[in-house]
Design an enzyme around this catalytic site. Structure first.
Site, PDB file in Angstrom:
ATOM      1  CG  ASN A   1      -2.367   0.625   0.680  1.00 16.07           C
ATOM      2  OD1 ASN A   1      -2.642   1.829   0.836  1.00 16.07           O
ATOM      3  ND2 ASN A   1      -3.192  -0.331   0.207  1.00 16.07           N
ATOM      4  NE  ARG A   2      -2.850   5.292  -2.224  1.00 16.39           N
ATOM      5  CZ  ARG A   2      -3.760   4.342  -2.486  1.00 16.39           C
ATOM      6  NH1 ARG A   2      -4.192   3.457  -1.445  1.00 16.39           N
ATOM      7  NH2 ARG A   2      -4.291   4.169  -3.553  1.00 16.39           N
TER       8      ARG A   2
ATOM      9  CG  HIS B   1      -3.897  -5.724  -4.605  1.00 21.59           C
ATOM     10  ND1 HIS B   1      -5.153  -5.583  -5.228  1.00 21.59           N
ATOM     11  CD2 HIS B   1      -3.920  -4.231  -4.139  1.00 21.59           C
ATOM     12  CE1 HIS B   1      -5.691  -4.424  -5.538  1.00 21.59           C
ATOM     13  NE2 HIS B   1      -4.938  -3.722  -4.817  1.00 21.59           N
TER      14      HIS B   1
ATOM     15  CG  ASP C   1      -8.872   1.998  -1.744  1.00 16.29           C
ATOM     16  OD1 ASP C   1      -8.425   1.253  -0.976  1.00 16.29           O
ATOM     17  OD2 ASP C   1      -8.423   2.946  -2.192  1.00 16.29           O
TER      18      ASP C   1
ATOM     19  CD  GLU D   1      -5.655  -4.599  -1.299  1.00 17.74           C
ATOM     20  OE1 GLU D   1      -4.725  -4.118  -1.006  1.00 17.74           O
ATOM     21  OE2 GLU D   1      -6.654  -4.112  -1.842  1.00 17.74           O
TER      22      GLU D   1
END
Length: 329
Positions: free
Chosen positions: A71-72, A175, A236, A287
């Site tokens: 992820n981020r 994912h 999300d 995920e």
């Protein structure tokens, strides 16, 4: 043969077969893109076979892509154990680094065949100076993933060994793209989802956690015990994991078939993301992640963020399984 080299969608592939099960791994991407029950015509993962051009542009939307780190991460920068990391900003809209380095590179196949447990294939990266990952993740380590196909379904084993002389973070996720439904004889409205979530992390406008929790809505409150709609709204969403009865898992139940597809992941995956491609109605991604999004930049304890740091010589391992079980109609 239980494990053979072949092609899939024009790409080099390893095909595993055992009993009624069949799986395809694409070493060029490190992605197991297909898991099928050939006797009943089930396809459990979203496959790219008919849309390989789209797969090559967006491999994270098919099969089981490897996220490391998952992820981020804000501006692609963070510090762990005194070392500063500078990851490329590859999501311009948020100015974050997204999904790491192992989803778009070739994975060497180091072993394949059959043993008493069924058919298997193992792929691994030995990372060090000169490896494409080393520039942004400057550690000496081995990252191996083994898939085993048997009557018990598909087992995934991960092992990461720190072979360097300095502490090394482990930040891992998958994912995983699950078909809804997994049978052409059914429909999405016959399916419901269970997921062992705890709290929902609040995300800011850069899709990064604020460190606060949000109240669960009605559908989310159904997730831990079953009966949630995976397409009730665009998702999300980021959650803590809260295992039930010793299991950390997603269960997709098809009431029309009286069957459930189970994705039972290791307890070391302490967080979940759930993404349903803007409520697309055909697949969603539960995920599992070892760490929360942007973990190193969060002012929270490591036992909350899930950040793992291996000392020199230490290893991380995890086991997950996918299988089908009957349920009462």
């Amino acid at each position: 043969m239980p494990a053979v080299e072949t092609t899939y969608g024009g790409e080099r592939a390893i095909r595993l077969t055992h009993g009624r099960y069949e799986a395809y791994l694409l070493p060029g991407w490190g992605n197991l893109v297909a898991l099928r029950d050939t006797a009943r015509g089930f396809r459990f993962l979203r496959e790219p076979e008919a849309e390989m051009d789209e797969f090559r542009k967006a491999p994270g939307r098919y099969g089981i892509p490897v996220l490391y780190p998952p992820n981020r991460y804000r501006d692609g920068e963070f510090t762990i154990a005194g070392r500063a990391y500078h990851l490329p900003v590859n999501e311009e809209a948020t100015h974050n680094h997204l999904h790491g380095f192992f989803m778009r590179i070739e994975w060497p196949v180091v072993d394949m065949g059959e043993d008493e447990g069924g058919a298997y294939v193992e792929m691994a990266h030995d990372v060090g100076e000169g490896h494409p990952v080393y520039e942004h993740w400057p550690h000496t380590f081995r990252f191996a993933i083994r898939y085993e196909l048997s009557d018990a379904g598909l087992v995934q084993r991960v092992q990461i060994d720190n072979r360097g002389g300095e502490p090394m973070p482990v930040m891992l996720g998958f994912h995983t793209a699950v078909n809804v439904p997994f049978s052409k004889a059914s429909s999405a409205d016959a399916c419901s989802m269970q997921l062992t979530i705890g709290e929902r992390w609040e995300l800011d406008d850069r899709k990064l956690p604020t460190g606060r929790f949000q109240p669960l809505n009605e559908n989310e409150r159904k997730m831990p015990t079953g009966g949630a709609d995976p397409f009730y709204e665009p998702m999300d969403n980021h959650y803590t994991a809260r295992p039930r009865d010793g299991h950390n898992r997603m269960v997709l139940t098809d009431a029309r078939l009286g069957l459930a597809f189970v994705y039972d992941v290791d307890l070391k995956y302490r967080h979940w993301m759930v993404w349903n491609n803007n409520r697309c109605g055909t697949f969603f991604c539960p995920e599992p992640q070892t760490n929360m999004v942007n973990a190193p930049n969060m002012d929270l304890p490591q036992d909350v963020t899930g950040l793992i740091v291996l000392a020199p010589g230490e290893s991380f391992s995890a086991r997950s399984r996918m299988y089908v079980e009957e349920v009462s109609r």
